[in-house]
Scaffold this motif. Structure first.
Motif, PDB file in Angstrom:
ATOM      1  N   LYS A  36     -17.229  27.982  18.466  1.00  0.00           N
ATOM      2  CA  LYS A  36     -16.441  28.581  17.395  1.00  0.00           C
ATOM      3  C   LYS A  36     -15.784  27.504  16.542  1.00  0.00           C
ATOM      4  O   LYS A  36     -15.718  27.614  15.315  1.00  0.00           O
ATOM      5  N   TYR A  37     -15.282  26.466  17.208  1.00  0.00           N
ATOM      6  CA  TYR A  37     -14.645  25.359  16.492  1.00  0.00           C
ATOM      7  C   TYR A  37     -15.651  24.665  15.574  1.00  0.00           C
ATOM      8  O   TYR A  37     -15.345  24.352  14.414  1.00  0.00           O
ATOM      9  N   GLU A  38     -16.872  24.442  16.094  1.00  0.00           N
ATOM     10  CA  GLU A  38     -17.912  23.806  15.290  1.00  0.00           C
ATOM     11  C   GLU A  38     -18.309  24.693  14.109  1.00  0.00           C
ATOM     12  O   GLU A  38     -18.559  24.203  13.003  1.00  0.00           O
ATOM     13  N   VAL A  39     -18.377  26.014  14.351  1.00  0.00           N
ATOM     14  CA  VAL A  39     -18.710  26.955  13.279  1.00  0.00           C
ATOM     15  C   VAL A  39     -17.653  26.914  12.177  1.00  0.00           C
ATOM     16  O   VAL A  39     -17.976  26.904  10.985  1.00  0.00           O
ATOM     17  N   GLU A  40     -16.382  26.890  12.570  1.00  0.00           N
ATOM     18  CA  GLU A  40     -15.296  26.823  11.583  1.00  0.00           C
ATOM     19  C   GLU A  40     -15.349  25.526  10.791  1.00  0.00           C
ATOM     20  O   GLU A  40     -15.091  25.510   9.582  1.00  0.00           O
ATOM     21  N   LYS A  41     -15.702  24.430  11.471  1.00  0.00           N
ATOM     22  CA  LYS A  41     -15.840  23.149  10.779  1.00  0.00           C
ATOM     23  C   LYS A  41     -16.965  23.212   9.744  1.00  0.00           C
ATOM     24  O   LYS A  41     -16.821  22.714   8.626  1.00  0.00           O
ATOM     25  N   LEU A  42     -18.073  23.840  10.144  1.00  0.00           N
ATOM     26  CA  LEU A  42     -19.204  23.973   9.222  1.00  0.00           C
ATOM     27  C   LEU A  42     -18.834  24.857   8.033  1.00  0.00           C
ATOM     28  O   LEU A  42     -19.204  24.572   6.891  1.00  0.00           O
TER      29      LEU A  42
ATOM     30  N   HIS B  19     -16.047  23.330   1.062  1.00  0.00           N
ATOM     31  CA  HIS B  19     -15.767  22.087   0.344  1.00  0.00           C
ATOM     32  C   HIS B  19     -16.937  21.699  -0.553  1.00  0.00           C
ATOM     33  O   HIS B  19     -16.741  21.313  -1.721  1.00  0.00           O
ATOM     34  N   LEU B  20     -18.154  21.823  -0.022  1.00  0.00           N
ATOM     35  CA  LEU B  20     -19.344  21.476  -0.809  1.00  0.00           C
ATOM     36  C   LEU B  20     -19.495  22.393  -2.021  1.00  0.00           C
ATOM     37  O   LEU B  20     -19.865  21.945  -3.109  1.00  0.00           O
ATOM     38  N   LYS B  21     -19.187  23.688  -1.818  1.00  0.00           N
ATOM     39  CA  LYS B  21     -19.254  24.627  -2.942  1.00  0.00           C
ATOM     40  C   LYS B  21     -18.219  24.269  -3.998  1.00  0.00           C
ATOM     41  O   LYS B  21     -18.488  24.370  -5.203  1.00  0.00           O
ATOM     42  N   SER B  22     -17.031  23.838  -3.522  1.00  0.00           N
ATOM     43  CA  SER B  22     -15.982  23.435  -4.459  1.00  0.00           C
ATOM     44  C   SER B  22     -16.399  22.198  -5.241  1.00  0.00           C
ATOM     45  O   SER B  22     -16.214  22.132  -6.469  1.00  0.00           O
ATOM     46  N   VAL B  23     -16.985  21.231  -4.540  1.00  0.00           N
ATOM     47  CA  VAL B  23     -17.466  20.014  -5.204  1.00  0.00           C
ATOM     48  C   VAL B  23     -18.576  20.351  -6.195  1.00  0.00           C
ATOM     49  O   VAL B  23     -18.617  19.827  -7.315  1.00  0.00           O
ATOM     50  N   GLN B  24     -19.476  21.241  -5.763  1.00  0.00           N
ATOM     51  CA  GLN B  24     -20.573  21.665  -6.644  1.00  0.00           C
ATOM     52  C   GLN B  24     -20.034  22.338  -7.903  1.00  0.00           C
ATOM     53  O   GLN B  24     -20.521  22.084  -9.012  1.00  0.00           O
ATOM     54  N   TYR B  25     -19.025  23.203  -7.722  1.00  0.00           N
ATOM     55  CA  TYR B  25     -18.431  23.888  -8.873  1.00  0.00           C
ATOM     56  C   TYR B  25     -17.751  22.887  -9.804  1.00  0.00           C
ATOM     57  O   TYR B  25     -17.892  22.981 -11.038  1.00  0.00           O
TER      58      TYR B  25
ATOM     59  N   ALA C 241     -15.852  25.227   6.782  1.00  0.00           N
ATOM     60  CA  ALA C 241     -14.968  24.428   5.934  1.00  0.00           C
ATOM     61  C   ALA C 241     -15.774  23.435   5.084  1.00  0.00           C
ATOM     62  O   ALA C 241     -15.481  23.236   3.897  1.00  0.00           O
ATOM     63  N   LYS C 242     -16.809  22.838   5.702  1.00  0.00           N
ATOM     64  CA  LYS C 242     -17.652  21.906   4.959  1.00  0.00           C
ATOM     65  C   LYS C 242     -18.403  22.611   3.839  1.00  0.00           C
ATOM     66  O   LYS C 242     -18.535  22.083   2.733  1.00  0.00           O
ATOM     67  N   ILE C 243     -18.901  23.828   4.134  1.00  0.00           N
ATOM     68  CA  ILE C 243     -19.631  24.590   3.127  1.00  0.00           C
ATOM     69  C   ILE C 243     -18.717  24.940   1.954  1.00  0.00           C
ATOM     70  O   ILE C 243     -19.101  24.810   0.788  1.00  0.00           O
TER      71      ILE C 243
END
Length: 264
Positions: free
Chosen positions: A68-74, A80-86, A76-78
């Motif tokens: 679950k912790y790894e899923v939440e990290k992923l 962040h990546l969407k924010s950077v992409q935007y 958060a990364k997604i």
């Protein structure tokens, strides 16, 4: 001698009888105790199985927590990546705008608030006098005009949106190149003012900014002509313009600083 022999025989018989009785007692005792021992063994086996289950369950719970912790990290990364992409998309939009209007100074900013009195007509952005922004500068978002600078202080400005009834700006229709004045009304539509009966204003035509006053850049979209009507005897046509503005969706903006300022 005979007595000794009888004693010996009696002793032998006693030993045999005692042995027989003891064996019988063992058999009887074992038959009684065996079920108890089997029961204890069964219970012990079940307890061991339960303890093993608890241990495995604990390992699964711990592993599940880690997953679950790894899923939440992923996640958060997604995000962040969407924010950077935007953000990259918006930066590209700004660069394209600069390329299209090289004669004007361009500033990129963000919406930082809404008018507490009327959020549909005013917003606040994080650009001000320190950035060269002043009253009358155009404000663009997503490639469309959304308003003009109404007031500016050192580090922020108030933007009057195109939905405001007091908002007015000269425009041209893209297809027929007719000149008129756009006036705001609400978040859904505005009107074209002073359209003469002989002017060729068509439904579906795009209206955009014009550089007739040599201050604004031409060609920035504002809205689409929704309807055109005229009653005999009236001085001007009634032209409705669809804008579909949603201030709550505004995030990044571009401020176009007038050409005259750059030349001073």
């Amino acid at each position: 001698m005979r007595k000794v022999f009888l004693y010996f025989i009696s002793f032998i018989i006693f030993i045999l009888l005692a042995t027989f009785i003891l064996n019988k007692a063992k058999i009887v005792s074992f038959s009684i105790v065996a079920p108890i021992l089997n029961g204890i063994s069964y219970v012990d086996e079940k307890i061991n199985d339960f303890l093993k289950y608890i241990e495995e369950k604990g390992e699964l719970i711990e592993e599940n927590k880690k997953l679950k912790y790894e899923v939440e990290k992923l996640k958060a990364k997604i995000i962040h990546l969407k924010s950077v992409q935007y953000q990259n998309m918006k930066l590209k939009e700004i660069l394209r705008f600069k390329e299209n209007y090289p004669r004007f100074i361009i500033r990129a900013g963000k919406v930082i608030g809404y008018s507490p009195e009327n959020w549909t007509e005013f917003i606040y952005i994080n650009l001000g006098k320190e950035d060269g922004v002043s009253k009358g500068d155009l404000v663009i978002s997503n490639g469309h005009l959304i308003g003009i600078i109404f007031d500016s202080v050192n580090n922020y400005s108030t933007v009057m949106l195109i939905s405001n009834r007091n908002f007015r700006i000269p425009i041209r229709t893209r297809k027929t190149r007719e000149l008129a004045i756009y006036q705001g009304s609400n978040l859904s539509y505005g009107y074209l003012k002073y359209v003469k009966p002989e002017q060729d204003i068509r439904e579906g035509d795009l209206i955009e900014t014009t550089d007739i006053d040599n201050r604004y850049p031409a060609g920035i979209p504002i809205g689409v002509v929704k309807s055109v009507s005229y009653k005999e005897g009236e001085v001007f046509k009634n032209v409705k313009v669809e804008i579909n503005l949603n201030p709550l969706n505004l995030e990044y903006v571009i401020v176009v600083i007038g050409k005259s300022k750059k030349e001073q």
